[in-house]
Design an enzyme around this catalytic site. Structure first.
Site, short mmCIF file in Angstrom:
data_model
loop_
_atom_site.label_atom_id
_atom_site.label_comp_id
_atom_site.label_asym_id
_atom_site.label_seq_id
_atom_site.Cartn_x
_atom_site.Cartn_y
_atom_site.Cartn_z
CG LEU A 1 -19.14 -0.45 2.64
CD1 LEU A 1 -18.84 1.16 3.20
CD2 LEU A 1 -20.33 -0.77 3.04
CG PHE B 1 -13.73 -1.12 -4.88
CD1 PHE B 1 -13.32 -1.91 -3.82
CD2 PHE B 1 -13.20 -1.16 -6.13
CE1 PHE B 1 -12.18 -2.70 -4.43
CE2 PHE B 1 -11.97 -1.82 -6.39
CZ PHE B 1 -11.34 -2.71 -5.26
CB SER C 1 -13.84 -5.03 -1.06
OG SER C 1 -12.46 -4.58 -1.17
CG LEU D 1 -22.85 -3.07 -1.45
CD1 LEU D 1 -21.94 -4.24 -0.74
CD2 LEU D 1 -24.00 -3.33 -1.66
CB THR D 2 -22.37 3.91 0.37
OG1 THR D 2 -21.90 4.37 -1.00
CG2 THR D 2 -20.90 3.39 0.94
CE LYS E 1 -18.74 7.46 -3.02
NZ LYS E 1 -17.64 7.66 -1.66
CE1 TYR F 1 -3.02 -2.95 0.30
CE2 TYR F 1 -3.40 -2.48 2.64
CZ TYR F 1 -3.66 -3.14 1.38
OH TYR F 1 -4.69 -4.26 1.64
#
Ligand code: NAP
Length: 345
Positions: free
Chosen positions: A234, A236, A232, A239-240, A242, A53
């Site tokens: 959500l 990426f 993950s 699942l909000t 958005k 990362y």
């Protein structure tokens, strides 16, 4: 916050784990610092990072996230309050020790020492192999095609090398990531047969859009006390809600890096999201919190690894542990899974 044992260790880890992979790319060091302080103050004692990362992986951001965490440890002197997981990268990236196989004794030692230096720490609580060296199905790959490849470090050799590093005190426990049922079972079998360290966790994707872990791995996780660290959760951010209606909000992951990440862009994925969104609305739940809580209540899950690029997101996601989802919500979710099973594996 809720807590569970990590594998069969005595460590109580929060069921929300702080994901870190945006620090050093989408987030600055100061933003990372703010997230760490807030998370720890709210009981999130389990954090996940990787030598690889920040994400997306690049030569010039390799190791940056571990550096941010190390700088925070140095500043706050709070290393002992955190259960820290990191990972050695698998093969394939030329800038990481030449990009060949990585899980031999020399590379394992080199990777651990470099992570410890960046983390400004003298131990790692959970050391994970980021993805298998052998040809297998991970990162969403389907349609298994067997290659009789012999060019990978054998499980016993890997465990022997890691056993030595554990005995040196530099790492405490072991975990896998992006692993299959075969890989996990072999590691567990060999550690029992040869009295080598046990695998305490498996870090794989799991969310409302990808419940493939339930098929084979979930049973092993429970029977062998080697739980899932769900990444993950959500999908990426899908699942909000958005990205509904094709919108790509400014500074969002899909707006910035959408061309590199297409795992959650499937047609049935979008149809399933609409159904899950309706369930959340009907039951007056925040969509992100419902999506996270659905993961957290799974008995084979040890911890749900959240990711956030803003403090509002972080607060919403941590607060998900305090919501309740009824049997009715779970039943309705399972009905959608029957219509659109694992649309984004
Ligand atoms: N082992 C592996 O191979 C692997 C792979 C992936 C991740 N991981 C680990 O798992 C962690 C989490 O993964 P992930 O980031 O993919 O998780 P995720 O929960 O699927 O996505 C998190 C992203 O969604 C958006 N988001 C989060 N909460 C939100 C909210 N409440 N409202 C609106 N948008 C929200 C943010 O992105 P934007 O603001 O940019 O939209 C955030 O960075 C990583 O940090 C890493 O530690 C491991």
């Amino acid at each position: 916050m809720n807590y569970k044992k990590l594998g069969n260790t005595s460590l109580d880890v929060s069921t929300i784990c702080l994901g870190t992979m945006t620090w050093g790319e989408q987030n600055t060091q100061d933003e990372g610092f703010e997230q760490m302080s807030y998370a720890l103050d709210h009981g999130v004692n389990f954090w996940d990072t990787a030598e690889l990362y920040a994400i997306p992986p690049k030569k010039n951001t390799y190791g940056k996230t571990e550096e941010v965490i190390g700088n925070w440890f140095e500043k706050t002197k709070k290393r002992s309050e955190v259960i820290l997981a990191t990972k050695i990268a698998g093969p394939g990236l030329s800038w990481i020790r030449g990009g060949g196989n990585q899980y031999d004794e020399k590379n394992l030692n080199e990777a651990v020492n470099a992570s410890l230096k960046r983390l400004k720490s003298d131990y790692i609580d959970l050391y994970q192999l980021h993805w298998p060296e052998r040809k297998s199905n991970f990162f969403g790959k389907l349609g298994y095609q067997h290659k009789d490849d012999s060019d990978w470090n054998r499980f016993e050799n890997i465990l022997n090398s890691l056993d030595k590093i554990i005995k040196s005190g530099k790492i405490r426990y072991l975990g896998l990531s992006n692993e299959t049922a075969w890989g996990l079972s072999k590691f567990l079998e060999i550690s029992k047969l040869k009295n080598l360290p046990k695998i305490m966790s498996v870090q794989n994707p799991y969310s409302l859009l990808n419940r493939t872990y339930e098929v084979g791995l979930a049973e092993i996780s429970i029977r062998e006390e080697s739980g899932l660290l769900a990444y993950s959760p959500l999908a990426f951010g899908y699942l909000t809600g958005k990205y509904r209606n094709g919108e790509l909000p400014k500074n969002s992951r899909m707006k910035l890096f959408g061309s590199q990440f297409d795992r959650y862009k499937t047609k049935n994925g979008q149809l399933a999201i609409e159904k899950y969104y309706e369930i959340a609305n009907k039951h007056r739940l925040d969509f992100a919190q419902m999506s996270l809580k659905f993961c957290e209540v799974q008995p084979f899950i040890t911890s749900v690894i959240i990711g956030a690029t803003t403090m509002d997101q972080l607060k919403t996601n941590i607060e998900s542990v305090n919501i309740k989802i009824s049997d009715e919500v779970i039943k309705e979710i399972n009905e959608v899974q029957k219509i659109y099973p694992n649309p984004c594996p």
